[in-house]
Design an enzyme around this catalytic site. Structure first.
Site, PDB file in Angstrom:
ATOM      1  CD  GLU A  23      -2.403   1.231   2.831  1.00  0.00           C
ATOM      2  OE1 GLU A  23      -2.389   0.191   3.518  1.00  0.00           O
ATOM      3  OE2 GLU A  23      -3.013   2.256   3.169  1.00  0.00           O
ATOM      4  CG  ASP A  70      -0.375   1.571   6.372  1.00  0.00           C
ATOM      5  OD1 ASP A  70       0.717   0.973   6.293  1.00  0.00           O
ATOM      6  OD2 ASP A  70      -0.578   2.707   5.927  1.00  0.00           O
ATOM      7  CG  ASP A 104      -4.573   2.585   8.530  1.00  0.00           C
ATOM      8  OD1 ASP A 104      -4.806   1.770   7.614  1.00  0.00           O
ATOM      9  OD2 ASP A 104      -3.936   3.637   8.356  1.00  0.00           O
ATOM     10  CG  ASP A 137      -7.463   4.617   4.291  1.00  0.00           C
ATOM     11  OD1 ASP A 137      -8.712   4.526   4.256  1.00  0.00           O
ATOM     12  OD2 ASP A 137      -6.813   5.615   3.925  1.00  0.00           O
TER      13      ASP A 137
END
Ligand code: 1YM
Length: 664
Positions: free
Chosen positions: A439, A512, A514, A516
């Protein structure tokens, strides 16, 4: 040297001890999967009793002591003396290994080949087992234990504590089997509640009208302990359940069943406005995600019936070529179940039916029943709609072929900036090569510097790739992120997908930790699921696990992957450490990224598996589809996103599909 063979050094494996010596031969593995296999073995016997028409309720209970029990309200296991072995039926069933599981093959025509190894195997691999048979107005009980013989120090497997005992009189009928899996055999003796619940729900759908009650007594809140599954519509209800989150063309579900010789086949079909084809097939209640002869028979008959119909109504003219099978199956959700005597399961995961006699039988049944359906006046509107949709699909297929040809003309591609993003590996052995899909450009940069370029390739993703759910193949192919991914993998997609050209045997999603990142992960998994399912089925897809924290004290550096671990580590190192929290991969320098996430010697990878294709499909649809309602319902029902049960299974065999999607 002369060898001296006397009776003492010839090892004779007697009875159930053989099972304990080589559990893998009987249940495949002693991992969590094997543990659950024990339960399914007993559940299968109860379900067999129901599908033979003698029982209509089955209960499964996970007890606090780690044991599990299964109950049915059938005839009760036989208690009378076996004619030649001269012990009770119960003793024979639970202490003698049977080749096919059951000694009365006539009544148990359709036992699964995967299971059906026999209840005695479960006994052999349990610390103890009790069997209660309620039969002929009597309540009978027998108990078995696997304990060490104090003289020989050997464990005697599944030995009766005593003979079958009559406890009293009763009006009840049925069987109760309770057992405690042996922790000396299994690496992990923890039942996975969700796994059990899902499979029981599936079995309830596959066995119309059967009431299955599941209780997990380990659950604290009393009102959350018990679930019941009972579907009067059987696989028709199942198809509707799978289509929650999709938009059906109308409420109709096409249903038919038929029999040729001993082969029974049932199908439920509903059309949706989607593009994907979703066929879920089963043989003797066992999923066959790799297809096989029953699916081939179904598809052949299906294509022929609809082409014949398209000609009959004049949509296809004499000069026109037939439409392709896939055109008729666009947007179709189908559950196909087949009952087969002595099924042969083949393929890497034993998920494909091999019996050649099944193909013509299923083909004949489907041809006959579908022709009847197409003849029926009240189905004309639906039938014409399906043909119309197929014509459009054929046109789209043509457009897709053109787009794909562009992607595949690799010479043109290498010259294009498209794969310029890919930092390829130097090695030329796909088995050793790994592709990291990373990413963001900055993490991609670190990964490129940190990797071992001999076998690791990096494909950075810019922004979010598009959500492949609800997109047609040509839309997917016109998306640049997906095009570079497809080109990098070398497999093509959809109908022309081929594993033989796969350039990287490990495909690692690195995003990640998180929201996203979870979303990107879900999008990629959706794409693989819809367009490269075999890649998932064959176990090539992994999720990289970057650490969340770095704890440093003096020269010592420890990485932690979650809060629990951090707590442990900080306690252990004591005061005076520095703590770094990684908000994203981009914050790690190349060395750190290599050390924590990419180095095969240290990293944590999770292999993505689809142990339940139907459930996975439904989830992808609900969470990635365009209907808001089912998504909201799902999320509020399963709001506890932090459950770690899928992450702690042994062997690194997990199904993060659910978790990744839940986060989306
Ligand atoms: C909780 C698990 O095992 N139920 C069960 C098993 C059997 C019967 C009934 C049964 C079968 C037959 C006759 C028959 C089994 N029988 C055998 C064996 N539930 C559970 N309920 N009477 C009862 O097949 O003729 C094996 S299992 F060996 F006797 F056939």
């Amino acid at each position: 040297m002369t060898q001296n063979y006397d009776a003492g050094n010839i090892q004779v494996l007697e009875g159930l001890e053989a099972v304990r010596m080589r559990p893998g031969m009987y249940i495949g593995t002693t991992s969590s999967r094997g543990l659950h296999h024990l339960l399914w073995e007993i559940v299968d016997n109860a379900i067999d009793e129901a599908s033979n028409g003698f029982a209509d309720a089955v209960t499964v209970t996970l007890h606090q002591d780690g044991s599990a029990s299964v109950t049915d309200n059938g005839r009760g296991v036989p208690v009378d003396e076996h004619p030649t072995l001269h012990v009770s039926g119960v003793e024979v069933i639970y202490t003698k290994l049977h080749a096919g599981g059951k000694f009365n093959n006539e009544n148990y025509a359709y036992s699964g080949g995967l299971h059906g190894v026999g209840a005695s195997v479960v006994n052999a691999l349990s610390r103890w087992m009790t069997v209660d048979s309620y039969r002929d107005w009597g309540h009978y009980r027998m108990r078995f234990t696997s304990e060490e013989n104090p003289k020989t120090h050997k464990i005697e497997a599944g030995k009766p504590d005593g003979p079958l005992e009559k406890i009293g009189n009763t009006r009840r009928r049925g069987t109760v089997v309770r057992f405690l899996p042996d922790d000396r055999i299994f690496e992990d003796v923890h039942w996975n509640s969700q796994q059990v619940s899902r499979r029981l729900q599936e079995l309830a759908y596959l066995n119309r009208g059967l009431m299955i009650t599941f209780t997990d007594e380990r659950v604290k809140e009393a009102d959350k302990r018990t679930q019941t599954f009972c579907y009067e519509g059987g696989i028709v209800d199942y198809v509707c359940y799978l289509n929650v989150g999709r938009t059906p063309v109308n409420d109709d579900v096409i249903y038919f069943e038929g029999q040729r010789d001993t082969i029974i086949c049932r199908a439920a079909i509903q059309y949706t406005v989607d593009y994907a084809e979703n066929l879920f097939s089963y043989v003797n209640n066992i999923p066959t995600p790799e297809g096989g002869t029953h699916e081939t028979g179904f598809r052949t008959a299906f294509t022929k019936a609809f082409n014949d119909y398209a000609r009959k109504i004049g949509v296809l003219k004499d000069k026109d070529a037939n439409l392709a099978g896939e055109d008729f199956r666009e947007g179709l959700t189908c559950v196909l179940t087949t009952m087969v005597k002595n099924p042969q399961f083949e393929g890497q995961t034993k998920g494909r039916l091999g019996n050649s006699e099944v193909r013509p039988a299923v083909e004949a049944i489907v041809a006959e029943k579908l022709a009847d359906w197409l003849d029926n006046l009240k189905n004309q509107e639906m039938a014409q709609h399906i043909v119309g949709k197929a014509v459009k699909a054929a046109q789209a297929r043509e457009a897709a072929r053109k787009a794909r040809d562009t992607v595949r003309s690799s010479k043109a591609l290498e010259a294009q900036p498209l794969v310029g993003k890919l930092a390829a590996a130097r090695g030329h052995h796909p088995e050793d090569n790994e592709l990291f899909i990373v990413e963001g450009d900055s993490a991609g940069g670190s990964a490129k510097q940190g990797r071992d370029s001999r076998f690791q390739a990096i494909l950075p993703l810019r922004g979010k790739p598009l959500n492949a759910e609800k997109k047609s193949i040509d839309q997917v192919l016109s998306n640049e992120e997906f095009r570079s991914l497809i080109t990098a993998l070398g497999t093509s997609i959809g109908e022309t997908f081929s594993l033989t050209n796969l350039k990287y045997h490990k495909v690692v999603i690195l995003s990640d930790a998180d929201q996203d990142g979870a979303h990107i992960r879900a999008i990629l998994l959706t794409f693989f699921f819809r367009y490269m399912k075999e890649l998932l089925v064959a176990g090539h897809v992994y999720i990289g696990m970057p650490p969340l924290y770095r704890v440093a004290k003096g020269s010592q550096v420890i990485y932690c992957y979650d809060d629990k671990e951090l707590e442990k580590v900080t306690k252990k190192v004591g005061k005076g450490y520095t703590l770094q929290r990684y908000k994203g991969l981009g914050e790690m320098n190349p060395e750190q990224l290599w050390e924590t996430t990419m180095d095969p010697g240290q990293r944590k990878l999770m292999q993505v598996s689809i142990d339940d294709a139907a459930q996975a499909d439904r989830l992808v649809t609900i969470l990635m589809g365009d209907k808001v309602e089912p998504r909201r319902d799902y999320i509020s029902e399963y709001a506890d996103f932090n459950r770690q049960d899928n992450f702690e299974l042994p062997e690194g065999q997990v199904n993060p599909m659910r978790k990744a999607l839940e986060k989306a």
